[in-house]
Design a protein around this motif. Sequence first.
Motif, PDB file in Angstrom:
ATOM      1  N   ALA A  49       0.846  -1.198   0.000  1.00  0.00           N
ATOM      2  CA  ALA A  49       0.000   0.000   0.000  1.00  0.00           C
ATOM      3  C   ALA A  49       0.879   1.245   0.000  1.00  0.00           C
ATOM      4  N   ASP A  50       0.458   2.263  -0.730  1.00  0.00           N
ATOM      5  CA  ASP A  50       1.183   3.536  -0.847  1.00  0.00           C
ATOM      6  C   ASP A  50       2.545   3.376  -1.513  1.00  0.00           C
ATOM      7  N   MET A  51       2.721   2.301  -2.271  1.00  0.00           N
ATOM      8  CA  MET A  51       3.939   2.121  -3.059  1.00  0.00           C
ATOM      9  C   MET A  51       3.541   1.988  -4.527  1.00  0.00           C
ATOM     10  N   TYR A  52       4.472   2.338  -5.398  1.00  0.00           N
ATOM     11  CA  TYR A  52       4.250   2.162  -6.826  1.00  0.00           C
ATOM     12  C   TYR A  52       4.707   0.762  -7.218  1.00  0.00           C
ATOM     13  N   THR A  61      10.431 -14.390 -11.452  1.00  0.00           N
ATOM     14  CA  THR A  61       9.565 -14.870 -10.377  1.00  0.00           C
ATOM     15  C   THR A  61      10.186 -14.475  -9.043  1.00  0.00           C
ATOM     16  N   TYR A  62       9.336 -14.218  -8.066  1.00  0.00           N
ATOM     17  CA  TYR A  62       9.782 -13.813  -6.735  1.00  0.00           C
ATOM     18  C   TYR A  62       9.019 -14.590  -5.673  1.00  0.00           C
ATOM     19  N   ASP A  63       9.726 -14.946  -4.623  1.00  0.00           N
ATOM     20  CA  ASP A  63       9.124 -15.556  -3.443  1.00  0.00           C
ATOM     21  C   ASP A  63       9.082 -14.440  -2.402  1.00  0.00           C
ATOM     22  N   TRP A 123       3.515   6.686 -16.142  1.00  0.00           N
ATOM     23  CA  TRP A 123       4.602   6.068 -16.911  1.00  0.00           C
ATOM     24  C   TRP A 123       5.917   6.634 -16.383  1.00  0.00           C
ATOM     25  N   TYR A 124       6.817   5.748 -15.956  1.00  0.00           N
ATOM     26  CA  TYR A 124       8.031   6.184 -15.266  1.00  0.00           C
ATOM     27  C   TYR A 124       9.282   5.561 -15.872  1.00  0.00           C
ATOM     28  N   THR A 125      10.341   6.373 -15.960  1.00  0.00           N
ATOM     29  CA  THR A 125      11.646   5.865 -16.384  1.00  0.00           C
ATOM     30  C   THR A 125      12.310   5.166 -15.201  1.00  0.00           C
ATOM     31  N   VAL A 126      13.387   4.457 -15.468  1.00  0.00           N
ATOM     32  CA  VAL A 126      14.132   3.816 -14.385  1.00  0.00           C
ATOM     33  C   VAL A 126      14.634   4.866 -13.395  1.00  0.00           C
ATOM     34  N   GLU A 127      15.066   6.017 -13.913  1.00  0.00           N
ATOM     35  CA  GLU A 127      15.537   7.080 -13.021  1.00  0.00           C
ATOM     36  C   GLU A 127      14.407   7.535 -12.086  1.00  0.00           C
ATOM     37  N   ASP A 128      13.185   7.669 -12.627  1.00  0.00           N
ATOM     38  CA  ASP A 128      12.033   8.005 -11.786  1.00  0.00           C
ATOM     39  C   ASP A 128      11.808   6.929 -10.728  1.00  0.00           C
ATOM     40  N   ILE A 129      11.845   5.672 -11.173  1.00  0.00           N
ATOM     41  CA  ILE A 129      11.534   4.539 -10.291  1.00  0.00           C
ATOM     42  C   ILE A 129      12.513   4.488  -9.115  1.00  0.00           C
ATOM     43  N   GLN A 176      11.279  -3.765  -3.921  1.00  0.00           N
ATOM     44  CA  GLN A 176      12.587  -4.070  -4.492  1.00  0.00           C
ATOM     45  C   GLN A 176      12.460  -4.812  -5.817  1.00  0.00           C
ATOM     46  N   SER A 177      11.459  -5.695  -5.919  1.00  0.00           N
ATOM     47  CA  SER A 177      11.291  -6.489  -7.141  1.00  0.00           C
ATOM     48  C   SER A 177      11.004  -5.596  -8.355  1.00  0.00           C
ATOM     49  N   VAL A 178      10.262  -4.510  -8.153  1.00  0.00           N
ATOM     50  CA  VAL A 178       9.927  -3.607  -9.257  1.00  0.00           C
ATOM     51  C   VAL A 178      11.183  -2.903  -9.762  1.00  0.00           C
ATOM     52  N   LEU A 179      11.974  -2.382  -8.838  1.00  0.00           N
ATOM     53  CA  LEU A 179      13.211  -1.703  -9.227  1.00  0.00           C
ATOM     54  C   LEU A 179      14.153  -2.669  -9.953  1.00  0.00           C
ATOM     55  N   GLU A 180      14.253  -3.885  -9.431  1.00  0.00           N
ATOM     56  CA  GLU A 180      15.145  -4.884 -10.038  1.00  0.00           C
ATOM     57  C   GLU A 180      14.717  -5.197 -11.472  1.00  0.00           C
ATOM     58  N   CYS A 181      13.426  -5.421 -11.697  1.00  0.00           N
ATOM     59  CA  CYS A 181      12.935  -5.719 -13.049  1.00  0.00           C
ATOM     60  C   CYS A 181      13.174  -4.547 -13.985  1.00  0.00           C
ATOM     61  N   ALA A 182      12.853  -3.332 -13.533  1.00  0.00           N
ATOM     62  CA  ALA A 182      13.022  -2.155 -14.384  1.00  0.00           C
ATOM     63  C   ALA A 182      14.486  -1.957 -14.751  1.00  0.00           C
ATOM     64  N   GLU A 183      15.380  -2.143 -13.788  1.00  0.00           N
ATOM     65  CA  GLU A 183      16.809  -1.967 -14.079  1.00  0.00           C
ATOM     66  C   GLU A 183      17.310  -3.029 -15.045  1.00  0.00           C
TER      67      GLU A 183
END
Length: 138
Positions: free
Chosen positions: A30-33, A70-72, A112-118, A125-132
């Motif tokens: 909640a309250d996270m992108y 995939t993430y656990d 819509w966000y760039t990696v720099e935005d993210i 953490q999983s979102v940042l990892e995938c985007a990078e």
Amino acid sequence: MTSTAKAASSAILERDGRFLLVLRRNPPSADMYAFPGGRAEPGETPEQTALRELREETGISARNPRLFSTYDLKTHAADGSVSSHFLLSVFRVDADGDAQAQAADDAAALGWYTVEDIRRLPVPQSVLECAERLSSGE
């Protein structure tokens, strides 16, 4: 008490180096992108879950889901016990370039966000990892 992991899926939609993220209204995250996604419904494949959740949260009908990661994911309570446990399947998807996203369901907002935005946003953490990984050409 042992917790059984629940199946969940999310969808990565990328356009011109920007990723579609939704601002989560409800736990977890909640309250996270995050990438649009959520829990599987009975009888759904992970691919079907990703496409349904993307449509419910953004109004975009996507196609051609390809498993990317995939993430656990375990969330721990204050006493150290596992309060939630998800096996998350993350899919890359395709959608029409003119499809307009609108926040709905669990999404309080989207963009819509760039990696720099993210890197500057509150994201799992999983979102940042995938985007990078995607922005580096994987």
